[in-house]
Design a protein around this motif. Sequence first.
Motif, mmCIF file in Angstrom:
data_model
loop_
_atom_site.group_PDB
_atom_site.id
_atom_site.type_symbol
_atom_site.label_atom_id
_atom_site.label_comp_id
_atom_site.label_asym_id
_atom_site.label_seq_id
_atom_site.Cartn_x
_atom_site.Cartn_y
_atom_site.Cartn_z
ATOM 1 N N ARG A 136 0.815 -1.221 0.000
ATOM 2 C CA ARG A 136 0.000 0.000 0.000
ATOM 3 C C ARG A 136 0.848 1.270 0.000
ATOM 4 N NH1 ARG A 136 -2.894 -3.179 3.798
ATOM 5 N NH2 ARG A 136 -1.947 -2.046 5.537
ATOM 6 N N ARG A 137 1.989 1.207 0.652
ATOM 7 C CA ARG A 137 2.804 2.407 0.811
ATOM 8 C C ARG A 137 3.634 2.747 -0.429
ATOM 9 N NH1 ARG A 137 1.822 5.410 5.609
ATOM 10 N NH2 ARG A 137 1.099 3.942 7.191
ATOM 11 N N ILE A 138 3.868 1.759 -1.272
ATOM 12 C CA ILE A 138 4.760 1.937 -2.421
ATOM 13 C C ILE A 138 3.952 1.993 -3.713
ATOM 14 C CG2 ILE A 138 6.612 0.828 -3.755
ATOM 15 C CD1 ILE A 138 7.555 -0.435 -1.095
ATOM 16 N N THR A 139 4.400 2.835 -4.647
ATOM 17 C CA THR A 139 3.856 2.815 -6.000
ATOM 18 C C THR A 139 4.785 1.954 -6.837
ATOM 19 O OG1 THR A 139 3.004 5.069 -5.719
ATOM 20 C CG2 THR A 139 3.095 4.204 -7.961
ATOM 21 N N TRP A 140 4.201 1.027 -7.596
ATOM 22 C CA TRP A 140 4.986 -0.003 -8.288
ATOM 23 C C TRP A 140 4.984 0.232 -9.798
ATOM 24 C CZ3 TRP A 140 7.557 -3.187 -5.043
ATOM 25 C CH2 TRP A 140 7.087 -3.266 -3.727
ATOM 26 N N GLU A 145 10.557 0.378 -21.229
ATOM 27 C CA GLU A 145 10.500 -0.161 -22.584
ATOM 28 C C GLU A 145 11.042 0.905 -23.533
ATOM 29 O OE1 GLU A 145 6.745 -1.848 -23.686
ATOM 30 O OE2 GLU A 145 6.379 -2.671 -21.684
ATOM 31 N N GLY A 146 12.371 0.945 -23.636
ATOM 32 C CA GLY A 146 13.007 1.905 -24.522
ATOM 33 C C GLY A 146 12.664 3.339 -24.158
ATOM 34 N N VAL A 147 12.358 4.147 -25.168
ATOM 35 C CA VAL A 147 12.071 5.567 -24.957
ATOM 36 C C VAL A 147 10.757 5.783 -24.213
ATOM 37 C CG1 VAL A 147 13.381 6.278 -26.983
ATOM 38 C CG2 VAL A 147 10.946 5.763 -27.210
ATOM 39 N N TYR A 148 9.938 4.753 -24.093
ATOM 40 C CA TYR A 148 8.637 4.900 -23.443
ATOM 41 C C TYR A 148 8.726 4.810 -21.920
ATOM 42 C CZ TYR A 148 6.976 4.172 -28.193
ATOM 43 O OH TYR A 148 6.765 4.286 -29.541
ATOM 44 N N GLY A 149 9.839 4.338 -21.404
ATOM 45 C CA GLY A 149 9.968 4.190 -19.959
ATOM 46 C C GLY A 149 9.027 3.130 -19.424
ATOM 47 N N SER A 150 8.609 3.289 -18.184
ATOM 48 C CA SER A 150 7.681 2.333 -17.574
ATOM 49 C C SER A 150 6.299 2.495 -18.195
ATOM 50 C CB SER A 150 7.595 2.562 -16.062
ATOM 51 O OG SER A 150 8.852 2.372 -15.450
ATOM 52 N N THR A 151 5.715 1.392 -18.644
ATOM 53 C CA THR A 151 4.402 1.450 -19.307
ATOM 54 C C THR A 151 3.279 0.884 -18.454
ATOM 55 O OG1 THR A 151 4.817 -0.677 -20.391
ATOM 56 C CG2 THR A 151 5.456 1.311 -21.605
ATOM 57 N N ARG A 152 3.616 0.385 -17.241
ATOM 58 C CA ARG A 152 2.583 -0.141 -16.355
ATOM 59 C C ARG A 152 2.879 0.305 -14.920
ATOM 60 N NH1 ARG A 152 4.396 -4.169 -19.189
ATOM 61 N NH2 ARG A 152 5.290 -5.308 -17.441
ATOM 62 N N LYS A 153 1.814 0.509 -14.165
ATOM 63 C CA LYS A 153 1.946 0.936 -12.777
ATOM 64 C C LYS A 153 0.850 0.275 -11.954
ATOM 65 C CE LYS A 153 0.705 5.170 -11.745
ATOM 66 N NZ LYS A 153 0.718 6.652 -11.655
ATOM 67 N N LEU A 154 1.187 -0.151 -10.746
ATOM 68 C CA LEU A 154 0.225 -0.741 -9.820
ATOM 69 C C LEU A 154 0.145 0.098 -8.552
ATOM 70 C CD1 LEU A 154 0.975 -4.582 -9.982
ATOM 71 C CD2 LEU A 154 -1.199 -3.490 -10.571
ATOM 72 N N SER A 155 -1.098 0.384 -8.119
ATOM 73 C CA SER A 155 -1.320 1.103 -6.867
ATOM 74 C C SER A 155 -2.304 0.306 -6.021
ATOM 75 C CB SER A 155 -1.882 2.500 -7.144
ATOM 76 O OG SER A 155 -0.991 3.260 -7.924
ATOM 77 N N PHE A 156 -1.896 -0.008 -4.794
ATOM 78 C CA PHE A 156 -2.735 -0.764 -3.863
ATOM 79 C C PHE A 156 -3.255 0.186 -2.786
ATOM 80 C CE2 PHE A 156 0.297 -3.628 -5.747
ATOM 81 C CZ PHE A 156 -0.401 -4.801 -5.954
ATOM 82 N N SER A 157 -4.480 -0.032 -2.352
ATOM 83 C CA SER A 157 -5.067 0.850 -1.339
ATOM 84 C C SER A 157 -5.837 0.040 -0.309
ATOM 85 C CB SER A 157 -5.995 1.879 -2.003
ATOM 86 O OG SER A 157 -7.069 1.238 -2.667
ATOM 87 N N GLU A 158 -6.335 0.764 0.704
ATOM 88 C CA GLU A 158 -7.154 0.111 1.729
ATOM 89 C C GLU A 158 -8.390 -0.510 1.076
ATOM 90 O OE1 GLU A 158 -6.270 -0.223 4.764
ATOM 91 O OE2 GLU A 158 -4.652 1.252 4.985
ATOM 92 N N GLY A 159 -8.983 -1.455 1.745
ATOM 93 C CA GLY A 159 -10.167 -2.110 1.206
ATOM 94 C C GLY A 159 -9.854 -3.101 0.114
#
Length: 226
Positions: A136-140, A145-159
């Motif tokens: 929950r505390r970290i953004t993942w 991917e080359g010039v595009y950088g990170s193309t996916r991100k996961l965010s976890f929260s309460e509930g």
Amino acid sequence: MHRLLLLLTLVLAAPSFAQSARALNTEGFRLYQAGKYPEALEKFEAAAQADPKFALAQYNVAATLGVLRKQGQICPYSAHRQTILERLNTAIQLDPRRLARAKEDADLDPIRDTLGWQKLLGRSPTRQADVPELLRRITWFSPGEGVYGSTRKLSFSEGKRVVLWRRIIEDPTRTEEQAGTYTVKGRTITLTFPGKKPIPGRMTARGVLEFEELGTFLDSPSECEA
């Protein structure tokens, strides 16, 4: 005799190095107060080089990089989250009192959702009991991917809610978000999105998320890649 003279020279020079570092740090602080952050960073870096054990200069480098990151000046000044953490860790190792200041310092907000910051607060991926909190505390972020950088991100929260953000590399490039739920058992994490089968994964003892189908996620995005 020559060795004695060398040692005497080093002893006499040490105070001047410290004085030079303090003077450079003071110049940097004045520039920082004036909002001249690149110039301030240069002075703080010079102070840290003049006296590598000068904790305040190391801390000021980290804080100023944090400001530049907030301003979007990441690539020109290498204001990467890991770089900020490295300088902050150095400052705290030299002077543990710096951690109390860091907890209240808004300049360091860009690193609050990193594994490195969570470790400074005493949490660790080596302890299974800390896994839910670290999620929950970290953004993942996915690797770049080359010039595009990170193309996916996961965010976890309460509930037990999770959001998967994606950049779709097409013409034109677009982004999309999927909301779902997650469960945690030990190091095992299972993601469930509407209309799709559950996606199993885990947090490693190094603090890396590994999911079938989605791949690997780290605590910092890929930035400034060619």
